[in-house]
Design an enzyme around this catalytic site. Structure first.
Site, PDB file in Angstrom:
ATOM      1  N   ASN A 149       0.814  -1.291  -0.095  1.00  0.00           N
ATOM      2  CA  ASN A 149       0.266   0.593  -0.148  1.00  0.00           C
ATOM      3  C   ASN A 149       1.111   1.076  -0.127  1.00  0.00           C
ATOM      4  O   ASN A 149       0.308   2.512   0.295  1.00  0.00           O
ATOM      5  CB  ASN A 149      -0.862  -0.131   0.828  1.00  0.00           C
ATOM      6  CG  ASN A 149      -2.335  -1.058   1.349  1.00  0.00           C
ATOM      7  OD1 ASN A 149      -2.314  -0.963  -0.036  1.00  0.00           O
ATOM      8  ND2 ASN A 149      -2.510  -1.540   2.013  1.00  0.00           N
ATOM      9  N   HIS A 187     -15.539  -0.473   2.763  1.00  0.00           N
ATOM     10  CA  HIS A 187     -14.673  -1.052   3.708  1.00  0.00           C
ATOM     11  C   HIS A 187     -15.352  -1.454   4.779  1.00  0.00           C
ATOM     12  O   HIS A 187     -16.267  -1.627   5.146  1.00  0.00           O
ATOM     13  CB  HIS A 187     -13.484  -0.322   3.489  1.00  0.00           C
ATOM     14  CG  HIS A 187     -12.847  -1.394   4.738  1.00  0.00           C
ATOM     15  ND1 HIS A 187     -12.150  -0.414   5.478  1.00  0.00           N
ATOM     16  CD2 HIS A 187     -11.654  -1.955   4.006  1.00  0.00           C
ATOM     17  CE1 HIS A 187     -11.280  -2.054   5.622  1.00  0.00           C
ATOM     18  NE2 HIS A 187     -10.410  -1.948   4.922  1.00  0.00           N
ATOM     19  N   GLU A 247     -16.588   5.516   0.548  1.00  0.00           N
ATOM     20  CA  GLU A 247     -15.111   5.342   0.326  1.00  0.00           C
ATOM     21  C   GLU A 247     -14.765   6.434  -1.443  1.00  0.00           C
ATOM     22  O   GLU A 247     -15.937   6.320  -2.005  1.00  0.00           O
ATOM     23  CB  GLU A 247     -14.142   4.554  -0.454  1.00  0.00           C
ATOM     24  CG  GLU A 247     -14.312   3.232   1.203  1.00  0.00           C
ATOM     25  CD  GLU A 247     -13.324   2.282   0.599  1.00  0.00           C
ATOM     26  OE1 GLU A 247     -12.932   1.833   0.000  1.00  0.00           O
ATOM     27  OE2 GLU A 247     -14.015   0.815   1.155  1.00  0.00           O
ATOM     28  N   SER A 276     -11.787  -0.087  -2.397  1.00  0.00           N
ATOM     29  CA  SER A 276      -9.732  -0.779  -2.003  1.00  0.00           C
ATOM     30  C   SER A 276      -9.927  -1.934  -3.174  1.00  0.00           C
ATOM     31  O   SER A 276      -8.734  -2.101  -3.532  1.00  0.00           O
ATOM     32  CB  SER A 276      -9.698  -0.895  -0.944  1.00  0.00           C
ATOM     33  OG  SER A 276     -11.018  -1.788  -1.097  1.00  0.00           O
ATOM     34  N   ASP A 289     -14.220   8.020   3.006  1.00  0.00           N
ATOM     35  CA  ASP A 289     -13.052   7.172   3.819  1.00  0.00           C
ATOM     36  C   ASP A 289     -11.665   7.566   2.726  1.00  0.00           C
ATOM     37  O   ASP A 289     -12.261   6.886   1.571  1.00  0.00           O
ATOM     38  CB  ASP A 289     -13.235   5.875   4.062  1.00  0.00           C
ATOM     39  CG  ASP A 289     -11.955   5.286   4.435  1.00  0.00           C
ATOM     40  OD1 ASP A 289     -10.928   5.480   4.253  1.00  0.00           O
ATOM     41  OD2 ASP A 289     -12.390   4.182   5.079  1.00  0.00           O
ATOM     42  N   HIS A 294      -7.570   4.847   0.241  1.00  0.00           N
ATOM     43  CA  HIS A 294      -7.139   5.465  -1.209  1.00  0.00           C
ATOM     44  C   HIS A 294      -6.700   6.370  -1.893  1.00  0.00           C
ATOM     45  O   HIS A 294      -5.666   6.179  -2.878  1.00  0.00           O
ATOM     46  CB  HIS A 294      -7.246   3.937  -1.793  1.00  0.00           C
ATOM     47  CG  HIS A 294      -7.876   2.905  -1.008  1.00  0.00           C
ATOM     48  ND1 HIS A 294      -6.484   1.545  -1.103  1.00  0.00           N
ATOM     49  CD2 HIS A 294      -8.735   1.802  -0.072  1.00  0.00           C
ATOM     50  CE1 HIS A 294      -6.606   0.948  -0.799  1.00  0.00           C
ATOM     51  NE2 HIS A 294      -8.491   0.750   0.651  1.00  0.00           N
ATOM     52  N   LYS A 314      -1.145   3.988   4.405  1.00  0.00           N
ATOM     53  CA  LYS A 314      -1.207   3.222   2.523  1.00  0.00           C
ATOM     54  C   LYS A 314       0.014   4.712   2.425  1.00  0.00           C
ATOM     55  O   LYS A 314       0.864   4.725   2.428  1.00  0.00           O
ATOM     56  CB  LYS A 314      -2.609   3.830   1.366  1.00  0.00           C
ATOM     57  CG  LYS A 314      -3.530   2.151   2.651  1.00  0.00           C
ATOM     58  CD  LYS A 314      -4.375   2.224   2.247  1.00  0.00           C
ATOM     59  CE  LYS A 314      -5.670   1.050   2.629  1.00  0.00           C
ATOM     60  NZ  LYS A 314      -5.301  -0.068   3.247  1.00  0.00           N
TER      61      LYS A 314
HETATM   62  C1  LIG Z   1     -10.758   2.426   2.841  1.00  0.00           C
HETATM   63  C2  LIG Z   1     -10.624   1.448   3.703  1.00  0.00           C
HETATM   64  N1  LIG Z   1     -10.695   2.191   4.983  1.00  0.00           N
HETATM   65  C3  LIG Z   1     -10.753   2.108   6.444  1.00  0.00           C
HETATM   66  C4  LIG Z   1      -8.579   1.064   6.526  1.00  0.00           C
HETATM   67  C5  LIG Z   1      -8.749   0.273   7.786  1.00  0.00           C
HETATM   68  O1  LIG Z   1      -7.006   1.008   8.125  1.00  0.00           O
HETATM   69  P1  LIG Z   1      -6.370   0.853   8.535  1.00  0.00           P
HETATM   70  O2  LIG Z   1      -5.052  -0.078   8.319  1.00  0.00           O
HETATM   71  O3  LIG Z   1      -5.469   1.862   9.425  1.00  0.00           O
HETATM   72  O4  LIG Z   1      -6.752   0.034   9.975  1.00  0.00           O
HETATM   73  C6  LIG Z   1      -8.446   0.538   5.181  1.00  0.00           C
HETATM   74  C7  LIG Z   1      -7.462  -0.176   4.847  1.00  0.00           C
HETATM   75  O5  LIG Z   1      -7.224  -1.506   4.507  1.00  0.00           O
HETATM   76  C8  LIG Z   1      -9.749   0.578   3.935  1.00  0.00           C
HETATM   77  O6  LIG Z   1      -8.786   0.218   2.432  1.00  0.00           O
END
Ligand SMILES: Cc1ncc(COP(=O)(O)O)c(C=O)c1O
Length: 386
Positions: free
Chosen positions: A50, A136, A177, A181, A206, A209, A238
């Site tokens: 990432n 997510h 998002e 992802s 969110d 990415h 990331k």
């Molecule tokens: C869209 C999204 N939100 C939240 C997360 C969670 O982030 P973290 O890895 O910091 O727990 C991720 C990561 O996997 C993600 O892709």
């Protein structure tokens, strides 16, 4: 004594071909990876990281992690509301809020926890949380945990969102998002914002990415489109190449999460090394505002070259590049064969994606060399040819 149902449950997962193992990474260079036990010997080019901007190797980022660990210790030592809140955490939050043009920000131990804390604070009994179908797991889990009613709308479909928004509820909270992802596609944020405004709903975006990748200085897709979400979330894991969850919003909303977000309250604050590294990486985004644009140009180029050798790659500009295959067997086979050619591009299967939606998910980084891209395209050509 052992509980036999545990073994039975595992056997059922294995029988469905879904048993997951924890791959052990023996070595990493940023662009390559060496896996332990059972994996092919030698280094593989890693397409599953990432570290979009390749900042994990940057000396300023690494030195900041070391400096903060030396200064503050290996851990924060306590939860934020007790004695774990360091000057470093607050400085980073103020810097992030200023950079995004928001009143305040909050740093949580991980992005997953950040979304749980946010939804636990702003939604509950009598509320309706409306999620994009491909949102997510942290958004889903946060919505389920907070006791609100949870519904989904069709992926990136503002008309379907509008239908869900018509349902009665005390408050409506829409979670999306900005870049998804598993598909790397982008949300129609302006239309989603307009739908929320028509129904007085809160919009949570969110940008895990998109941070570092899209928008001016990598501030994300909201900044690029001029859309202001009620709550902006992201992760430091990331593009910022460290760890930690990020929330930016109006002061009152952030205060509510500080006071009510159990996933943040009852967990030790972010480790100093991670906070220091993420803060340094954020500084680099500000100083080198062209990183995201360069990565998107690279992605456009790689997508075109993969399509030219027969791969089913959707249109898009983000560094998440799916090679769509379909069924599980063919996807695993393609991943295994690519591994034989020196590439680590794991198969993504249900429940992460819907049945029939299996794919390889390539994660492109500025840390990859041009030669890595050339070798990947050649390997895909060979594997698809037979
Ligand atoms: C869209 C999204 N939100 C939240 C997360 C969670 O982030 P973290 O890895 O910091 O727990 C991720 C990561 O996997 C993600 O892709």
């Amino acid at each position: 004594m052992g509980q036999s149902w545990i073994a039975d449950e595992l056997a059922a997962i294995a029988a469905a071909g879904r048993l997951r193992r924890r791959p052990v990474v023996e070595g990493r260079s940023g662009r390559t990876i060496r896996l332990g036990e059972g994996a092919p010997k030698g280094r593989l080019i890693n397409w599953a990281g990432n570290d979009y901007l390749g900042l994990s190797r940057d000396l300023r980022v690494r030195n900041a992690a070391q400096r903060e660990a030396r200064r503050c210790g290996p851990g924060a030592g306590a939860a934020r509301l007790l004695s774990g809140g360091l000057r470093l955490h607050r400085r980073f939050e103020e810097r992030l809020a200023g950079w995004l043009g928001r009143e305040d920000a909050l740093l949580t131990p991980s992005g997953y926890q950040g979304n749980l804390a946010l939804l636990g604070a702003i939604a509950g009994d009598g509320d309706l949380v409306i999620l994009d179908r491909l949102g997510h797991a942290s958004l889903y889990d946060g919505a389920r945990l907070c006791g609100a009613e949870v519904v989904r709308f069709l992926h990136n479909d503002p008309a379907d969102l509008e239908r869900q928004l018509a349902k009665p509820a005390r408050r409506r909270i829409v979670c999306v998002e900005s870049v998804y992802s598993m598909d790397g596609d982008e949300a129609p944020l302006r239309d989603l914002r307009a739908a929320c405004d028509r129904h007085g709903a809160l919009l949570v975006v969110d940008e895990a990415h998109a941070l570092g990748v899209l928008g001016p200085e990598g501030r994300g897709l909201c900044a690029e489109l001029g859309v202001a979400p009620d709550a902006w979330t992201a992760t430091c894991s990331k593009s910022l190449t460290a760890q930690g969850g990020l929330l930016a919003a109006d002061r009152d909303l952030v205060e509510l999460v500080v006071n009510r977000g159990r996933a943040g309250i009852y967990s030790t604050a972010l480790a100093p090394a991670a906070a220091g590294a993420a803060e340094a990486a954020l500084g680099l985004l500000h100083e080198r505002p062209d990183l995201g644009r360069r990565l998107c140009e690279r992605s456009l180029d790689l997508r075109g070259r993969l399509r030219a050798v027969g791969a089913n790659v959707p249109e898009g500009r983000t560094p998440i590049i799916p090679i769509l295959v379909g069924d599980e067997g063919s996807t695993l086979d393609l991943a295994n064969r690519l591994r034989g050619h020196g590439h680590h591009a794991p198969a993504i299967r249900p429940p992460t994606v819907p049945p029939g939606g299996c794919r390889l998910r390539l994660s492109l980084s500025l840390g990859h060399r041009d030669k890595d891209l050339r070798l990947l395209v050649e390997a895909v050509r060979t594997c698809l040819a037979g």
